[in-house]
Scaffold this active site. Structure first.
Site, mmCIF file in Angstrom:
data_model
loop_
_atom_site.group_PDB
_atom_site.id
_atom_site.type_symbol
_atom_site.label_atom_id
_atom_site.label_comp_id
_atom_site.label_asym_id
_atom_site.label_seq_id
_atom_site.Cartn_x
_atom_site.Cartn_y
_atom_site.Cartn_z
ATOM 1 C CD GLU A 245 -3.449 1.845 -3.090
ATOM 2 O OE1 GLU A 245 -3.837 2.733 -3.618
ATOM 3 O OE2 GLU A 245 -2.429 1.999 -2.693
ATOM 4 C CG HIS B 285 -3.792 9.005 0.182
ATOM 5 N ND1 HIS B 285 -4.105 10.466 0.325
ATOM 6 C CD2 HIS B 285 -4.230 8.443 -0.578
ATOM 7 C CE1 HIS B 285 -5.113 9.555 0.891
ATOM 8 N NE2 HIS B 285 -5.219 8.767 0.303
ATOM 9 C CG ASP C 204 -3.180 6.964 -3.538
ATOM 10 O OD1 ASP C 204 -4.160 6.257 -2.921
ATOM 11 O OD2 ASP C 204 -1.738 6.459 -2.984
ATOM 12 C CG HIS D 104 -1.961 1.050 1.249
ATOM 13 N ND1 HIS D 104 -1.463 1.827 2.470
ATOM 14 C CD2 HIS D 104 -3.121 1.870 0.631
ATOM 15 C CE1 HIS D 104 -2.338 3.348 2.124
ATOM 16 N NE2 HIS D 104 -3.386 3.051 1.119
#
Length: 277
Positions: free
Chosen positions: A59, A74, A61, A33
């Site tokens: 993972e 993010h 953003d 993440h």
């Protein structure tokens, strides 16, 4: 002795290596993440460390700079995680490239362009959360340019972004359900209304959910079973406690996202599914 992983019928999706024959067939997937290193989240240093540990799924953003560059980040604001201030969307890439990312005074890492990460490895899969509407056309352009359809998953809380990705691409990419699709599965599934969701379920390949949302427990054995019967994988975020990891895997979830790269790697190693690359 590791508990054998519970098998069920998967919908075969190229991005999801556990859905097709190979070393990870019917095994749970491990996702780093934001790179699974909160001190330097969403940076090349965090991603490299995760890949070196054995992760094959990252993972991340993405947001769009004022000059249209797709940047891995993010927050809407730069203040928390960088040496900069203000909205990322109001800065050019040239301005963003001068900033450093970090935490607790350790600001050493550079911001990363999505295209640079995509082209760093050809065997690493990217779980991409599209944080703004402007990111959709640039994301699809880069995927088309590098023919990376099988290596990316398009995620967003906003289902409309997922629909737009689907329309813009020449070949489909994997997608997870946004808040609307997931909420309908959570709320209507227990009422025996999964059949009415057939159209929405067919448009996604997995659900990526927290264990709980507020007072509502999302991930339960019955929720996992309903998703599996519909051909959907269940990926759970963000899980850092090894006992909780084992409990979820015993429940039959298909993937875990963590901020503790070593902890999840150790759990997967105990279950003989590590490294995953």
């Amino acid at each position: 002795m590791a508990t054998p992983y519970r098998r069920h019928t998967y919908r075969e999706v190229p991005y999801l290596l556990n859905s097709r024959p190979g070393p990870l067939h019917h095994s749970p997937l491990a996702f780093a993440h934001r790179g699974a290193d909160p001190r330097r989240e969403n940076t090349m240093g965090a991603f490299r460390r995760a890949v070196d540990l054995g992760y094959r799924y990252l993972e991340l953003d993405v947001r769009t700079s004022s000059d249209g560059t797709l940047v891995i980040f993010h927050d809407e604001e730069l203040d928390r995680a960088t040496t900069g201030t203000g909205k990322l969307s109001e800065k050019t890439w040239e301005e963003l490239a001068q900033l450093r990312v970090g935490a607790e005074g350790e600001f050493a890492e550079e911001l990363v362009r999505f295209e640079d990460l995509l082209t760093t490895w050809d065997d690493v899969h990217l779980n991409v959360d599209l944080k703004d509407a402007e990111s959709v056309p640039e994301f699809t352009r880069i995927v088309e340019k590098h023919q990376a359809h099988d290596r990316v998953l398009a995620a967003s809380f906003n289902d409309a972004r997922r629909h737009r990705v689907r329309r813009l691409l020449s070949h489909p990419v994997a997608t997870s359900g946004g808040w609307v699709a997931t909420a309908m599965i959570v709320l209507l599934g227990p009422l025996g209304m999964m059949r009415r969701l057939t159209g929405r379920v067919a448009e996604i390949d997995c659900v990526q959910v927290p264990i709980s949302h507020g007072r509502i427990r999302v991930v339960t054995p019955r929720f996992v079973q309903r998703c599996h019967r519909a051909g959907l994988q269940v990926h759970v975020w963000v899980v850092d406690d090894p006992l909780q990891m084992h409990g979820l895997l015993d429940m039959g979830v298909d993937g875990l996202m963590t901020d503790d790269a070593e902890a999840l790697a150790d759990v997967m190693r105990e279950r003989s599914v590590w490294p995953q690359r």
